[in-house]
Design a protein around this motif. Structure first.
Motif, PDB file in Angstrom:
ATOM      1  N   ALA A  98       0.838  -1.210   0.000  1.00  0.00           N
ATOM      2  CA  ALA A  98       0.000   0.000   0.000  1.00  0.00           C
ATOM      3  C   ALA A  98       0.868   1.254   0.000  1.00  0.00           C
ATOM      4  O   ALA A  98       0.566   2.230  -0.699  1.00  0.00           O
ATOM      5  CB  ALA A  98      -0.931  -0.006   1.205  1.00  0.00           C
ATOM      6  N   ARG A  99       1.964   1.239   0.774  1.00  0.00           N
ATOM      7  CA  ARG A  99       2.876   2.403   0.782  1.00  0.00           C
ATOM      8  C   ARG A  99       3.527   2.589  -0.583  1.00  0.00           C
ATOM      9  O   ARG A  99       3.644   3.704  -1.077  1.00  0.00           O
ATOM     10  CB  ARG A  99       3.934   2.228   1.868  1.00  0.00           C
ATOM     11  CG  ARG A  99       3.448   2.558   3.251  1.00  0.00           C
ATOM     12  CD  ARG A  99       4.590   2.695   4.242  1.00  0.00           C
ATOM     13  NE  ARG A  99       5.410   1.508   4.374  1.00  0.00           N
ATOM     14  CZ  ARG A  99       5.184   0.521   5.233  1.00  0.00           C
ATOM     15  NH1 ARG A  99       4.165   0.590   6.049  1.00  0.00           N
ATOM     16  NH2 ARG A  99       5.979  -0.527   5.289  1.00  0.00           N
ATOM     17  N   ARG A 100       3.945   1.461  -1.196  1.00  0.00           N
ATOM     18  CA  ARG A 100       4.558   1.567  -2.532  1.00  0.00           C
ATOM     19  C   ARG A 100       3.551   2.093  -3.542  1.00  0.00           C
ATOM     20  O   ARG A 100       3.881   2.937  -4.382  1.00  0.00           O
ATOM     21  CB  ARG A 100       5.088   0.199  -2.980  1.00  0.00           C
ATOM     22  CG  ARG A 100       6.431  -0.159  -2.420  1.00  0.00           C
ATOM     23  CD  ARG A 100       7.063  -1.340  -3.152  1.00  0.00           C
ATOM     24  NE  ARG A 100       6.213  -2.516  -3.194  1.00  0.00           N
ATOM     25  CZ  ARG A 100       6.201  -3.490  -2.288  1.00  0.00           C
ATOM     26  NH1 ARG A 100       6.988  -3.426  -1.255  1.00  0.00           N
ATOM     27  NH2 ARG A 100       5.396  -4.523  -2.419  1.00  0.00           N
ATOM     28  N   GLN A 101       2.315   1.613  -3.460  1.00  0.00           N
ATOM     29  CA  GLN A 101       1.279   2.054  -4.392  1.00  0.00           C
ATOM     30  C   GLN A 101       0.978   3.539  -4.197  1.00  0.00           C
ATOM     31  O   GLN A 101       0.858   4.279  -5.173  1.00  0.00           O
ATOM     32  CB  GLN A 101       0.008   1.234  -4.192  1.00  0.00           C
ATOM     33  CG  GLN A 101      -1.061   1.552  -5.202  1.00  0.00           C
ATOM     34  CD  GLN A 101      -2.298   0.677  -5.003  1.00  0.00           C
ATOM     35  OE1 GLN A 101      -2.450   0.031  -3.977  1.00  0.00           O
ATOM     36  NE2 GLN A 101      -3.165   0.660  -5.990  1.00  0.00           N
ATOM     37  N   ALA A 102       0.884   3.978  -2.954  1.00  0.00           N
ATOM     38  CA  ALA A 102       0.624   5.397  -2.687  1.00  0.00           C
ATOM     39  C   ALA A 102       1.770   6.255  -3.207  1.00  0.00           C
ATOM     40  O   ALA A 102       1.551   7.324  -3.778  1.00  0.00           O
ATOM     41  CB  ALA A 102       0.424   5.622  -1.192  1.00  0.00           C
ATOM     42  N   LYS A 103       2.976   5.758  -3.017  1.00  0.00           N
ATOM     43  CA  LYS A 103       4.154   6.492  -3.499  1.00  0.00           C
ATOM     44  C   LYS A 103       4.133   6.571  -5.027  1.00  0.00           C
ATOM     45  O   LYS A 103       4.401   7.612  -5.612  1.00  0.00           O
ATOM     46  CB  LYS A 103       5.420   5.779  -3.016  1.00  0.00           C
ATOM     47  CG  LYS A 103       6.664   6.587  -3.121  1.00  0.00           C
ATOM     48  CD  LYS A 103       7.810   5.806  -2.494  1.00  0.00           C
ATOM     49  CE  LYS A 103       9.033   6.637  -2.388  1.00  0.00           C
ATOM     50  NZ  LYS A 103      10.143   5.896  -1.785  1.00  0.00           N
ATOM     51  N   ALA A 104       3.794   5.449  -5.675  1.00  0.00           N
ATOM     52  CA  ALA A 104       3.733   5.417  -7.138  1.00  0.00           C
ATOM     53  C   ALA A 104       2.642   6.344  -7.652  1.00  0.00           C
ATOM     54  O   ALA A 104       2.823   7.042  -8.651  1.00  0.00           O
ATOM     55  CB  ALA A 104       3.503   3.994  -7.632  1.00  0.00           C
ATOM     56  N   LEU A 105       1.503   6.362  -6.994  1.00  0.00           N
ATOM     57  CA  LEU A 105       0.427   7.266  -7.412  1.00  0.00           C
ATOM     58  C   LEU A 105       0.869   8.714  -7.276  1.00  0.00           C
ATOM     59  O   LEU A 105       0.568   9.533  -8.132  1.00  0.00           O
ATOM     60  CB  LEU A 105      -0.837   7.024  -6.582  1.00  0.00           C
ATOM     61  CG  LEU A 105      -1.618   5.767  -6.909  1.00  0.00           C
ATOM     62  CD1 LEU A 105      -2.750   5.589  -5.912  1.00  0.00           C
ATOM     63  CD2 LEU A 105      -2.160   5.820  -8.321  1.00  0.00           C
ATOM     64  N   GLY A 106       1.575   8.996  -6.210  1.00  0.00           N
ATOM     65  CA  GLY A 106       2.082  10.352  -6.014  1.00  0.00           C
ATOM     66  C   GLY A 106       3.081  10.721  -7.094  1.00  0.00           C
ATOM     67  O   GLY A 106       3.110  11.850  -7.576  1.00  0.00           O
ATOM     68  N   ALA A 107       3.885   9.761  -7.521  1.00  0.00           N
ATOM     69  CA  ALA A 107       4.883  10.029  -8.550  1.00  0.00           C
ATOM     70  C   ALA A 107       4.226  10.213  -9.914  1.00  0.00           C
ATOM     71  O   ALA A 107       4.734  10.945 -10.755  1.00  0.00           O
ATOM     72  CB  ALA A 107       5.893   8.889  -8.605  1.00  0.00           C
ATOM     73  N   ARG A 108       3.090   9.536 -10.134  1.00  0.00           N
ATOM     74  CA  ARG A 108       2.417   9.653 -11.422  1.00  0.00           C
ATOM     75  C   ARG A 108       1.681  10.977 -11.585  1.00  0.00           C
ATOM     76  O   ARG A 108       1.407  11.398 -12.675  1.00  0.00           O
ATOM     77  CB  ARG A 108       1.428   8.503 -11.606  1.00  0.00           C
ATOM     78  CG  ARG A 108       2.112   7.263 -12.094  1.00  0.00           C
ATOM     79  CD  ARG A 108       1.085   6.245 -12.474  1.00  0.00           C
ATOM     80  NE  ARG A 108       1.320   5.109 -11.599  1.00  0.00           N
ATOM     81  CZ  ARG A 108       0.432   4.235 -11.248  1.00  0.00           C
ATOM     82  NH1 ARG A 108      -0.804   4.333 -11.651  1.00  0.00           N
ATOM     83  NH2 ARG A 108       0.740   3.239 -10.466  1.00  0.00           N
TER      84      ARG A 108
END
Length: 188
Positions: free
Chosen positions: A168-178
Motif C-alpha cells: 500500500a505504501r509503494r502504491q501510494a508512493k507510485a500514485l504520487g509520482a504519477r
C-alpha cells in the motif's frame, strides 16, 4: 482433502481478524489517552511506557520483550530501573508475581509472548527478529507452527499484514509520482 482446505481457509480468516484486533487494541489505548489528555508531555509518555513495561513483566515477558512492548530500547528500560528505585521495585514485583502465579503450560510461549510476537511481525519486524525480541527460541516457534494450524495461520496473517502495508505504501508512493503538474507561465 476438501475438508482440510476448508479448515485452512477458516483458520486464515480467523487469524486475519485476530491480528487486526491485536493491532487495533494496541493503537486504541494510546488514542484514548490522547483523546482524554491531548498530546502527551514527555513525562506522561514515559509514564505510559513504564506502565506498558510493567504490564508486560506481569504477563511473564522477559526484559527485551518488556522494552519492545513499551516501545523503548532495552537499554532505556535498564536505565530507568537503575535511576528510579520505585520503578525497579515495581518491575521486580511484577516479575516475581508472574513467576509465582504462572500456570504450567504444555509447550510454547504464553499468550502474552505470542501477542507480542504477532504485533511485532504485523508492524514490520521479521519473524526471526520478533522471535528473538520475545525471548522465545526460534525452534519453539517453528515447532509450535508445525504442530498447530491456528498458530501458523496467525503468523502467516501477521506476515501478510506487513506485506500488504508495504504494498500500500509503494502504491501510494507510485500514485504520487504519477501525478504531474503542468507548469505554465502567466501572461501579464
Amino acid at each position: 482433502m476438501k475438508h482440510e482446505v476448508s479448515a485452512r481457509r477458516e483458520h486464515d480468516r480467523w487469524a486475519e481478524r485476530v491480528v487486526d484486533d491485536l493491532q487495533r487494541s494496541a493503537d486504541a489505548e494510546h488514542e484514548l489517552t490522547v483523546a482524554l489528555r491531548g498530546h502527551l508531555s514527555l513525562a506522561e509518555e514515559n509514564a505510559f511506557r513504564r506502565a506498558e513495561a510493567l504490564r508486560a513483566a506481569a504477563l511473564g515477558l522477559g526484559p527485551q520483550a518488556c522494552a519492545g512492548t513499551a516501545g523503548i530500547s532495552e537499554k532505556l528500560l535498564t536505565d530507568w530501573r537503575t535511576r528510579e528505585p520505585a520503578f525497579d521495585a515495581a518491575m521486580t514485583a511484577a516479575e516475581t508475581m508472574s513467576r509465582a502465579t504462572a500456570v504450567p503450560r504444555p509447550s510454547g510461549p504464553p499468550p502474552a509472548v505470542l501477542s507480542f510476537l504477532l504485533r511485532k511481525v504485523a508492524s514490520g519486524t521479521t519473524i526471526a527478529k520478533a522471535t528473538e525480541l520475545s525471548g522465545t527460541s526460534a525452534h519453539v516457534v517453528r515447532r509450535l507452527r508445525a504442530s498447530n494450524l491456528k498458530i501458523d495461520a496467525l503468523v502467516v496473517a501477521a506476515s501478510g499484514r506487513r506485506r500488504r502495508q508495504r504494498a500500500a505504501r509503494r502504491q501510494a508512493k507510485a500514485l504520487g509520482a504519477r501525478r504531474s503538474y503542468r507548469l505554465v507561465q502567466r501572461e501579464e
